[in-house]
Design a protein around this motif. Structure first.
Motif: not given
Length: 450
Positions: A193-204
């Motif tokens: 979950i934490a890794s996904l949130q980080t990836s989503q922030a990078s995407y944005e």
């Protein structure tokens, strides 16, 4: 715990209403990313150095005016006042400076070329960052789902081992082992979950908005190099970082020429036209018009060592630019080889992981059946499930790595551009602005338009 986990999943998983392809994400980033906008503005700012350099060969005209007055009272004389108004039109132009200005103009033009290639390199870096963020979100989303399923599996194993213990067919050790794996599965799920949130922030950050139902498909057509030799040849021909390094050599060479020209003579033409109108109480009004013109020759003899130091510095910078170009060439070649090797390896990893997933699933199913008839233990089931999960995670990671490696190979080959990818965007270019800068009479045009 399962209800809380479901809430977390729903809060971080992308929306499924509006799908966004990788091509659409790349187009959005290319049009809106501030890194690209900054690089484009840098080209325009650097182009102004051309106009600044050209001004050294052009005439300079200036108009100045002054208004003044005075009074005096001589002893025993009559009180006297005076006023005057003067206007002067000044002209100056360098007729010859040992070709120093020519070298500075060439240096400015080469510097603009450096900035233009830096823009293309910035575009490549942004597009590659978008790809990395895009597939990171896909990878981490799949890992969250996989670990959620894995957590549910261990929940079921805990319940099964407790039921078997009540029926006298299991042991407390089986229950303890199942609960240990259950706790570990929860920890891995929260990590995903934490890794996904980080990836989503990078995407944005790179794309400009949150990810929405991403898909992993992308058609490369014939853009990917077919061999490592063709990839290296493409990189040496068109990689913007290498082209920028070669343009930087031109900048340094022109700088050396300008420093050498500073030792020569400078011939200038200086002229002025003056008009004065005055008034005195004794003589009344009067006016006069005059002019002057002269040639000025300047030859440097000694400057405290400044000219020699400037020349030595320029020569060193020229050598440094050539060394930097060699370094850029080697670095880009390394990137090509690394991306090619990663792409080939990821393909093998996918094949291996797919085979491992298929066989591990059979092992898990068979081990559960054997455990139910007393031929296997709960620990055997837990170990088999762990191996299956590892194989599935390897497959997810390998697929993501392969796509990123393919785009990395395009970038290393100098081909990660909107044209090659077929993006429906207008190319960022400062060519029109540079053409206007090259117009040395732009200021006069602006005055006439006003």
């Amino acid at each position: 715990m399962r209800a809380g986990a479901l809430a977390v999943v729903l809060s971080v998983l992308p929306a499924t209403v509006h799908a966004e392809s990788l091509r659409a994400a790349l187009e959005s980033a290319y049009q809106n990313n501030p890194n690209i906008m900054s690089a484009l503005l840098n080209v325009k700012a650097t182009a102004e150095n051309i106009a600044l350099a050209k001004s050294g060969q052009l005439p300079s005209l200036g108009l100045s005016s002054s208004l003044g007055g005075s009074w005096q009272q001589p002893q025993g004389g009559e009180f006297n006042t005076a006023a005057s108004f003067s206007t002067s039109l000044n002209y100056s132009q360098t007729l010859f400076d040992n070709y120093k200005t020519d070298a500075e103009i060439e240096q400015a033009r080469a510097g603009t070329e450096v900035a233009k290639y830096a823009l293309r390199n910035a575009e490549q870096n942004v597009l590659l960052a978008v790809v990395q963020a895009y597939y990171a979100v896909i990878r981490d989303t799949q890992l969250v789902q996989l670990r959620s399923d894995n957590m549910a599996f261990f929940d079921a194993q805990v319940s099964s081992s407790e039921d078997r213990l009540r029926l006298g067919e299991g042991t407390k050790i089986d229950v303890s082992q199942a609960k240990t794996r259950q706790v570990a599965a929860v920890a891995l799920y929260r990590s995903a979950i934490a890794s996904l949130q980080t990836s989503q922030a990078s995407y944005e950050r790179w794309v400009g908005h949150k990810p929405k139902n991403l898909t992993s498909d992308f058609n490369f057509g014939k853009s990917l190099p077919t061999s490592i030799d063709s990839a290296i040849a493409s990189a040496q021909e068109r990689h913007p970082a290498l082209l920028s390094a070669r343009a930087a050599i031109r900048v340094a060479q022109a700088g050396s020429d300008a420093a050498s020209a500073s030792f020569g003579p400078t011939l200038s033409l200086i002229g002025a036209i003056d008009a004065t109108t005055g008034y005195t109480t004794q003589q009344g009004y009067g006016s006069s018009v005059g002019g002057s013109a002269k040639l000025s020759l300047s030859i440097p003899i000694y400057s405290g060592g400044a000219l020699s130091a400037s020349l030595r510095k320029a020569n060193i910078q020229q050598i440094q630019s050539e060394v930097d170009a060699l370094s850029a060439r080697d670095e880009i070649k390394e990137s090509v080889i690394s991306a090619w090797s990663t792409l080939q390896n990821s393909t093998s990893q996918i094949d291996s992981a797919q085979a491992a997933v298929g066989s591990s699933q059979l092992v898990v199913d068979g081990t559960i059946q054997e455990r139910d008839v007393g031929q296997k233990t709960t620990l055997d089931v837990l170990n088999a499930q762990a191996e299956l999960t590892t194989a599935r995670e390897s497959l997810i990671t390998a697929r993501s790595t392969k796509m990123i490696a393919a785009f990395s190979l395009l970038a290393a080959s100098g081909k990660l551009s909107p044209e090659v990818l077929g993006l429906r965007v207008a190319m960022h270019s400062a060519d029109g602005y540079i053409a206007n800068v090259e117009d040395v009479w732009a200021e006069l045009h602006a005055l006439s338009d006003d």
